[in-house]
Design an enzyme around this catalytic site. Structure first.
Site, PDB file in Angstrom:
ATOM      1  N   THR A  12       0.820  -1.217   0.000  1.00 17.87           N
ATOM      2  CA  THR A  12       0.000   0.000   0.000  1.00 17.87           C
ATOM      3  C   THR A  12       0.850   1.262   0.000  1.00 17.87           C
ATOM      4  O   THR A  12       0.317   2.366  -0.119  1.00 17.87           O
ATOM      5  CB  THR A  12      -0.913   0.054   1.243  1.00 17.87           C
ATOM      6  OG1 THR A  12      -0.095  -0.039   2.415  1.00 17.87           O
ATOM      7  CG2 THR A  12      -1.927  -1.078   1.241  1.00 17.87           C
ATOM      8  N   ARG A  35      -3.183  -3.581   4.820  1.00 16.98           N
ATOM      9  CA  ARG A  35      -4.421  -3.411   5.586  1.00 16.98           C
ATOM     10  C   ARG A  35      -5.317  -2.348   4.963  1.00 16.98           C
ATOM     11  O   ARG A  35      -6.519  -2.360   5.164  1.00 16.98           O
ATOM     12  CB  ARG A  35      -4.095  -3.019   7.038  1.00 16.98           C
ATOM     13  CG  ARG A  35      -3.446  -4.118   7.842  1.00 16.98           C
ATOM     14  CD  ARG A  35      -2.851  -3.585   9.120  1.00 16.98           C
ATOM     15  NE  ARG A  35      -1.831  -2.580   8.828  1.00 16.98           N
ATOM     16  CZ  ARG A  35      -1.151  -1.896   9.742  1.00 16.98           C
ATOM     17  NH1 ARG A  35      -1.411  -2.080  11.027  1.00 16.98           N
ATOM     18  NH2 ARG A  35      -0.237  -1.015   9.362  1.00 16.98           N
ATOM     19  N   ARG A  36      -4.732  -1.391   4.208  1.00 18.08           N
ATOM     20  CA  ARG A  36      -5.521  -0.267   3.703  1.00 18.08           C
ATOM     21  C   ARG A  36      -6.106  -0.605   2.318  1.00 18.08           C
ATOM     22  O   ARG A  36      -5.459  -0.408   1.287  1.00 18.08           O
ATOM     23  CB  ARG A  36      -4.661   0.996   3.669  1.00 18.08           C
ATOM     24  CG  ARG A  36      -4.418   1.564   5.069  1.00 18.08           C
ATOM     25  CD  ARG A  36      -3.385   2.657   5.091  1.00 18.08           C
ATOM     26  NE  ARG A  36      -2.034   2.177   4.860  1.00 18.08           N
ATOM     27  CZ  ARG A  36      -0.951   2.937   4.872  1.00 18.08           C
ATOM     28  NH1 ARG A  36      -1.071   4.232   5.096  1.00 18.08           N
ATOM     29  NH2 ARG A  36       0.245   2.414   4.667  1.00 18.08           N
ATOM     30  N   VAL A  60      -0.686  -8.748   8.933  1.00 16.28           N
ATOM     31  CA  VAL A  60       0.270  -9.871   9.013  1.00 16.28           C
ATOM     32  C   VAL A  60       0.419 -10.408  10.437  1.00 16.28           C
ATOM     33  O   VAL A  60       0.921 -11.505  10.634  1.00 16.28           O
ATOM     34  CB  VAL A  60       1.671  -9.520   8.450  1.00 16.28           C
ATOM     35  CG1 VAL A  60       1.626  -9.255   6.954  1.00 16.28           C
ATOM     36  CG2 VAL A  60       2.320  -8.370   9.202  1.00 16.28           C
ATOM     37  N   TYR A 152      13.602  -2.445  17.114  1.00 12.58           N
ATOM     38  CA  TYR A 152      13.493  -2.446  15.649  1.00 12.58           C
ATOM     39  C   TYR A 152      14.724  -3.144  15.062  1.00 12.58           C
ATOM     40  O   TYR A 152      14.590  -4.022  14.189  1.00 12.58           O
ATOM     41  CB  TYR A 152      13.369  -1.015  15.102  1.00 12.58           C
ATOM     42  CG  TYR A 152      13.330  -1.006  13.581  1.00 12.58           C
ATOM     43  CD1 TYR A 152      12.239  -1.561  12.897  1.00 12.58           C
ATOM     44  CD2 TYR A 152      14.379  -0.487  12.829  1.00 12.58           C
ATOM     45  CE1 TYR A 152      12.199  -1.591  11.500  1.00 12.58           C
ATOM     46  CE2 TYR A 152      14.349  -0.507  11.438  1.00 12.58           C
ATOM     47  CZ  TYR A 152      13.252  -1.061  10.781  1.00 12.58           C
ATOM     48  OH  TYR A 152      13.224  -1.101   9.401  1.00 12.58           O
ATOM     49  N   VAL A 185      15.420   5.235   3.464  1.00 15.18           N
ATOM     50  CA  VAL A 185      14.588   5.369   2.262  1.00 15.18           C
ATOM     51  C   VAL A 185      13.432   6.285   2.632  1.00 15.18           C
ATOM     52  O   VAL A 185      12.754   6.048   3.640  1.00 15.18           O
ATOM     53  CB  VAL A 185      13.997   3.996   1.845  1.00 15.18           C
ATOM     54  CG1 VAL A 185      13.327   4.102   0.477  1.00 15.18           C
ATOM     55  CG2 VAL A 185      15.054   2.894   1.853  1.00 15.18           C
ATOM     56  N   GLU A 188       6.776   6.339   3.991  1.00 14.62           N
ATOM     57  CA  GLU A 188       5.975   6.690   5.171  1.00 14.62           C
ATOM     58  C   GLU A 188       6.561   6.088   6.447  1.00 14.62           C
ATOM     59  O   GLU A 188       5.966   6.180   7.523  1.00 14.62           O
ATOM     60  CB  GLU A 188       4.531   6.206   4.964  1.00 14.62           C
ATOM     61  CG  GLU A 188       3.841   6.948   3.833  1.00 14.62           C
ATOM     62  CD  GLU A 188       2.458   6.399   3.508  1.00 14.62           C
ATOM     63  OE1 GLU A 188       1.893   5.627   4.306  1.00 14.62           O
ATOM     64  OE2 GLU A 188       1.937   6.753   2.435  1.00 14.62           O
TER      65      GLU A 188
HETATM   66  P1  NDP Z   1       5.987   2.320   4.657  1.00 18.55           P
HETATM   67  O1  NDP Z   1       5.516   2.745   6.002  1.00 18.55           O
HETATM   68  O2  NDP Z   1       5.860   3.272   3.533  1.00 18.55           O
HETATM   69  O3  NDP Z   1       5.285   0.943   4.244  1.00 18.55           O
HETATM   70  C1  NDP Z   1       5.074  -0.086   5.162  1.00 18.55           C
HETATM   71  C2  NDP Z   1       4.148  -1.118   4.540  1.00 18.55           C
HETATM   72  O4  NDP Z   1       3.996  -2.203   5.464  1.00 18.55           O
HETATM   73  C3  NDP Z   1       2.781  -0.562   4.245  1.00 18.55           C
HETATM   74  O5  NDP Z   1       2.331  -1.025   2.992  1.00 18.55           O
HETATM   75  C4  NDP Z   1       1.909  -1.146   5.351  1.00 18.55           C
HETATM   76  O6  NDP Z   1       0.596  -1.390   4.864  1.00 18.55           O
HETATM   77  C5  NDP Z   1       2.615  -2.482   5.618  1.00 18.55           C
HETATM   78  N1  NDP Z   1       2.324  -2.938   6.971  1.00 18.55           N
HETATM   79  C6  NDP Z   1       2.718  -2.381   8.135  1.00 18.55           C
HETATM   80  N2  NDP Z   1       2.186  -3.021   9.181  1.00 18.55           N
HETATM   81  C7  NDP Z   1       1.430  -4.023   8.652  1.00 18.55           C
HETATM   82  C8  NDP Z   1       0.594  -5.028   9.225  1.00 18.55           C
HETATM   83  N3  NDP Z   1       0.429  -5.140  10.558  1.00 18.55           N
HETATM   84  N4  NDP Z   1      -0.043  -5.884   8.400  1.00 18.55           N
HETATM   85  C9  NDP Z   1       0.090  -5.783   7.067  1.00 18.55           C
HETATM   86  N5  NDP Z   1       0.864  -4.852   6.455  1.00 18.55           N
HETATM   87  C10 NDP Z   1       1.510  -3.984   7.256  1.00 18.55           C
HETATM   88  O7  NDP Z   1       7.515   1.900   4.859  1.00 18.55           O
HETATM   89  P2  NDP Z   1       8.626   1.309   3.855  1.00 18.55           P
HETATM   90  O8  NDP Z   1       8.107   1.118   2.499  1.00 18.55           O
HETATM   91  O9  NDP Z   1       9.823   2.124   4.040  1.00 18.55           O
HETATM   92  O10 NDP Z   1       8.878  -0.095   4.571  1.00 18.55           O
HETATM   93  C11 NDP Z   1       8.842  -1.337   3.899  1.00 18.55           C
HETATM   94  C12 NDP Z   1       9.857  -2.267   4.527  1.00 18.55           C
HETATM   95  O11 NDP Z   1      11.148  -1.718   4.355  1.00 18.55           O
HETATM   96  C13 NDP Z   1       9.682  -2.465   6.038  1.00 18.55           C
HETATM   97  O12 NDP Z   1       9.909  -3.821   6.357  1.00 18.55           O
HETATM   98  C14 NDP Z   1      10.779  -1.581   6.634  1.00 18.55           C
HETATM   99  O13 NDP Z   1      11.188  -2.022   7.895  1.00 18.55           O
HETATM  100  C15 NDP Z   1      11.858  -1.750   5.579  1.00 18.55           C
HETATM  101  N6  NDP Z   1      12.888  -0.726   5.563  1.00 18.55           N
HETATM  102  C16 NDP Z   1      12.561   0.600   5.394  1.00 18.55           C
HETATM  103  C17 NDP Z   1      13.566   1.548   5.369  1.00 18.55           C
HETATM  104  C18 NDP Z   1      13.296   3.019   5.281  1.00 18.55           C
HETATM  105  O14 NDP Z   1      14.191   3.815   5.609  1.00 18.55           O
HETATM  106  N7  NDP Z   1      12.122   3.428   4.820  1.00 18.55           N
HETATM  107  C19 NDP Z   1      14.980   1.160   5.460  1.00 18.55           C
HETATM  108  C20 NDP Z   1      15.185  -0.238   5.659  1.00 18.55           C
HETATM  109  C21 NDP Z   1      14.183  -1.136   5.671  1.00 18.55           C
HETATM  110  P3  NDP Z   1      -0.745  -1.074   5.668  1.00 18.55           P
HETATM  111  O15 NDP Z   1      -0.453   0.025   6.651  1.00 18.55           O
HETATM  112  O16 NDP Z   1      -1.719  -0.682   4.610  1.00 18.55           O
HETATM  113  O17 NDP Z   1      -1.089  -2.375   6.316  1.00 18.55           O
HETATM  114  C1  8X3 Z   2      15.039   1.767   8.322  1.00 26.91           C
HETATM  115  C2  8X3 Z   2      16.334   2.462   8.391  1.00 26.91           C
HETATM  116  O1  8X3 Z   2      18.013   3.551   9.963  1.00 26.91           O
HETATM  117  O2  8X3 Z   2      15.684   4.240  10.141  1.00 26.91           O
HETATM  118  O3  8X3 Z   2      15.175   0.398   8.518  1.00 26.91           O
HETATM  119  O4  8X3 Z   2      16.391   2.095  10.968  1.00 26.91           O
HETATM  120  S1  8X3 Z   2      16.602   3.109   9.943  1.00 26.91           S
END
Ligand code: NDP
Ligand code: 8X3
Length: 252
Positions: A12, A35-36, A60, A152, A185, A188
């Site tokens: 999402t 979820r959205r 999840v 985390y 990255v 959100e």
């Molecule tokens: P966003 O917050 O943009 O996206 C997170 C996604 O995870 C959303 O689509 C959300 O969907 C879904 N999600 C969260 N909780 C649940 C749940 N309980 N059930 C189902 N879906 C869930 O963050 P990112 O795109 O940045 O994150 C994606 C992945 O990348 C994560 O695992 C994050 O830890 C990892 N990551 C991110 C980094 C960053 O700096 N952004 C760096 C390193 C890793 P919805 O809310 O609709 O359920």
């Molecule tokens: C997301 C990157 O550095 O905010 O996994 O934990 S950080």
């Protein structure tokens, strides 16, 4: 289904959504999860026209929801070739003695147990077919623990270890297992970590050129489209300004 099917959690927003768009361009059929619901409905309109598409709404954390959602896929959508375990977030940023139990539960339940529940439903089919790919989205935070990141970081260290375990267990079945570990990255992610505080969230990405969700999706798409013999087993990706989870050169 003629096309190969990619099943993406967390589609999402951010990295998961970018993966859906990128893999659809490469000719994959897409199963997008989150979820959205309204965002999953909207996503179909953004995909290249004619992309076979299904969406599944589930949390999840909820094992029963995960299992019945996957079971609800039509027969011709059951053979999933690519699983992208991406759903996850940080919740809070606090020293260990001040952390919230609810935040800890959320991170362990979503980032670790959620990944396991989804995998538990999808891996047996891959094993039976001796075909498939799993991409687990970890984090640089799982490899380089930073102050206040404690749980985390722990959840992402667990993702890293589980990814290695999957690669070893699935090795006899010709299943490719990739771990990708991004640094910062701009998605959100920080808005969720700081519970909707936009000012705090925006600050995380100020003064440097943060990675974009599309950068990570490009790399995942590259990994997924390599010849079968090639496994990009463990990929650490930083923006240029970042040298570790705590070392940055901003305004360069
Ligand atoms: P966003 O917050 O943009 O996206 C997170 C996604 O995870 C959303 O689509 C959300 O969907 C879904 N999600 C969260 N909780 C649940 C749940 N309980 N059930 C189902 N879906 C869930 O963050 P990112 O795109 O940045 O994150 C994606 C992945 O990348 C994560 O695992 C994050 O830890 C990892 N990551 C991110 C980094 C960053 O700096 N952004 C760096 C390193 C890793 P919805 O809310 O609709 O359920
Ligand atoms: C997301 C990157 O550095 O905010 O996994 O934990 S950080």
């Amino acid at each position: 289904m003629e096309k190969k099917i990619a099943f993406i959690t967390g589609a999402t927003s951010g990295i998961g959504k970018a993966c859906a768009l990128s893999l659809a361009k490469e000719g994959f059929a897409i199963v997008a999860c989150g979820r959205r619901k309204e965002r999953l409905v909207q996503l179909e309109k953004e995909l290249p026209s004619g992309t076979p598409y299904q969406y599944l709404v589930f949390d999840v954390r909820n094992k029963d929801e995960v299992y019945s959602a996957v079971d609800s896929l039509p027969e011709e959508w059951q053979e999933i070739e690519v699983l992208i375990n991406n759903a996850g977030n940080a919740h809070g940023l606090a020293p260990i003695h001040e952390g919230s139990e609810d935040d800890w539960d959320a991170m362990m339940d979503i980032n670790v147990k959620g990944l396991l529940y989804v995998s538990k439903k999808i891996l047996p089919g891959m094993v039976a077919r001796k075909s498939g790919q799993v991409i687990n989205v970890g984090s640089s935070a799982g490899k380089d623990i930073y102050p206040k990141g404690n749980v985390y970081c722990g959840s992402k260290a667990a993702v890293d270890a589980i990814t290695e375990g999957m690669r070893k267990d699935l090795n006899p079945y010709g299943i490719r297992v990739v771990g990708i570990h991004p640094g910062l990255v701009e998605t959100e992610f920080s808005l969720v970590r700081f519970k909707g505080d936009k000012e705090k969230s925006d600050k995380v990405y100020q003064g440097f050129d943060a990675l974009k969700a599309e950068d990570i999706a490009d790399i995942i798409t590259f990994a997924v489209t390599r010849p079968k013999r090639v496994v990009l087993a463990d990929i650490l990706v930083y923006p240029l300004a970042q040298a570790s989870t705590t070392i940055f050169t901003k305004n360069t």
